[in-house]
Design a protein around this motif. Sequence first.
Motif, PDB file in Angstrom:
ATOM      1  N   PRO A   1       0.816  -1.228   0.000  1.00  0.00           N
ATOM      2  CA  PRO A   1       0.000   0.000   0.000  1.00  0.00           C
ATOM      3  C   PRO A   1       0.847   1.275   0.000  1.00  0.00           C
ATOM      4  O   PRO A   1       0.452   2.281  -0.596  1.00  0.00           O
ATOM      5  CB  PRO A   1      -0.846  -0.109   1.271  1.00  0.00           C
ATOM      6  CG  PRO A   1      -0.235  -1.176   2.085  1.00  0.00           C
ATOM      7  CD  PRO A   1       0.584  -2.047   1.184  1.00  0.00           C
TER       8      PRO A   1
ATOM      9  N   LYS B   1       0.613   8.830  -6.540  1.00  0.00           N
ATOM     10  CA  LYS B   1       0.922  10.249  -6.388  1.00  0.00           C
ATOM     11  C   LYS B   1       1.963  10.681  -7.425  1.00  0.00           C
ATOM     12  O   LYS B   1       1.855  11.740  -8.025  1.00  0.00           O
ATOM     13  CB  LYS B   1       1.417  10.529  -4.971  1.00  0.00           C
ATOM     14  CG  LYS B   1       1.615  11.989  -4.672  1.00  0.00           C
ATOM     15  CD  LYS B   1       1.946  12.212  -3.223  1.00  0.00           C
ATOM     16  CE  LYS B   1       2.164  13.693  -3.005  1.00  0.00           C
ATOM     17  NZ  LYS B   1       2.657  13.964  -1.669  1.00  0.00           N
TER      18      LYS B   1
ATOM     19  N   TYR C   1       0.552   3.952  -3.052  1.00  0.00           N
ATOM     20  CA  TYR C   1       0.321   5.381  -2.812  1.00  0.00           C
ATOM     21  C   TYR C   1       1.394   6.235  -3.496  1.00  0.00           C
ATOM     22  O   TYR C   1       1.089   7.210  -4.176  1.00  0.00           O
ATOM     23  CB  TYR C   1       0.300   5.670  -1.302  1.00  0.00           C
ATOM     24  CG  TYR C   1       0.378   7.136  -0.996  1.00  0.00           C
ATOM     25  CD1 TYR C   1      -0.744   7.952  -1.111  1.00  0.00           C
ATOM     26  CD2 TYR C   1       1.587   7.732  -0.619  1.00  0.00           C
ATOM     27  CE1 TYR C   1      -0.669   9.314  -0.859  1.00  0.00           C
ATOM     28  CE2 TYR C   1       1.673   9.093  -0.372  1.00  0.00           C
ATOM     29  CZ  TYR C   1       0.542   9.876  -0.492  1.00  0.00           C
ATOM     30  OH  TYR C   1       0.628  11.221  -0.256  1.00  0.00           O
TER      31      TYR C   1
END
Length: 177
Positions: A78, A86, A82
């Motif tokens: 995770p 991003k 992320y």
Amino acid sequence: MFLRVLEIIFFLYFLSHIPITLMVDLQPLLPEHLYPSELKNLLQWYAAEFKDPMMMDPPFWFKSFVFCEAFVQLPFFPIAAYAFLKGGCKWIRTPAIIYSVHVATTLIPILSHVLFYNFPTAPHPGPQTLKERLTLVSIYAPYLIIPVMILLTMLFSSTYNSTSQKGNTSSKSKKQR
């Protein structure tokens, strides 16, 4: 633009790896009662369809890789998802290098085993023909190819590689003063 496409591929890789790990990959390691019959049936179907006995009766060395996937890789998924969603997160560089080298290193013995081991035909038949071996290799190959792509991106992309030309020039000029 090309870097952003790679980041999206990496994001999808890490995001998809979370449920795959939890629902399928960890089954050989965790107690059977933790999984509903549908997931156990999915694993049995996969192992029979693609002739992957390592998932039904894993050798000890393979279990050690699954253990690493559970306790080293899974917590990273995770975080990496992320960072790549991003995009441009320089802080992911070192963890991504460690992850990619680790995973690529585990895939070499797995792929070698698939290609060269003389698998038994019972109780869980392994690949016997070259076609069956290559089919199983094609299942595992993305887990080598994408980490190698991550490694190369982290090492050679100016976005993730912290040693830029400008930084090197200014440090050289400071030494000359």
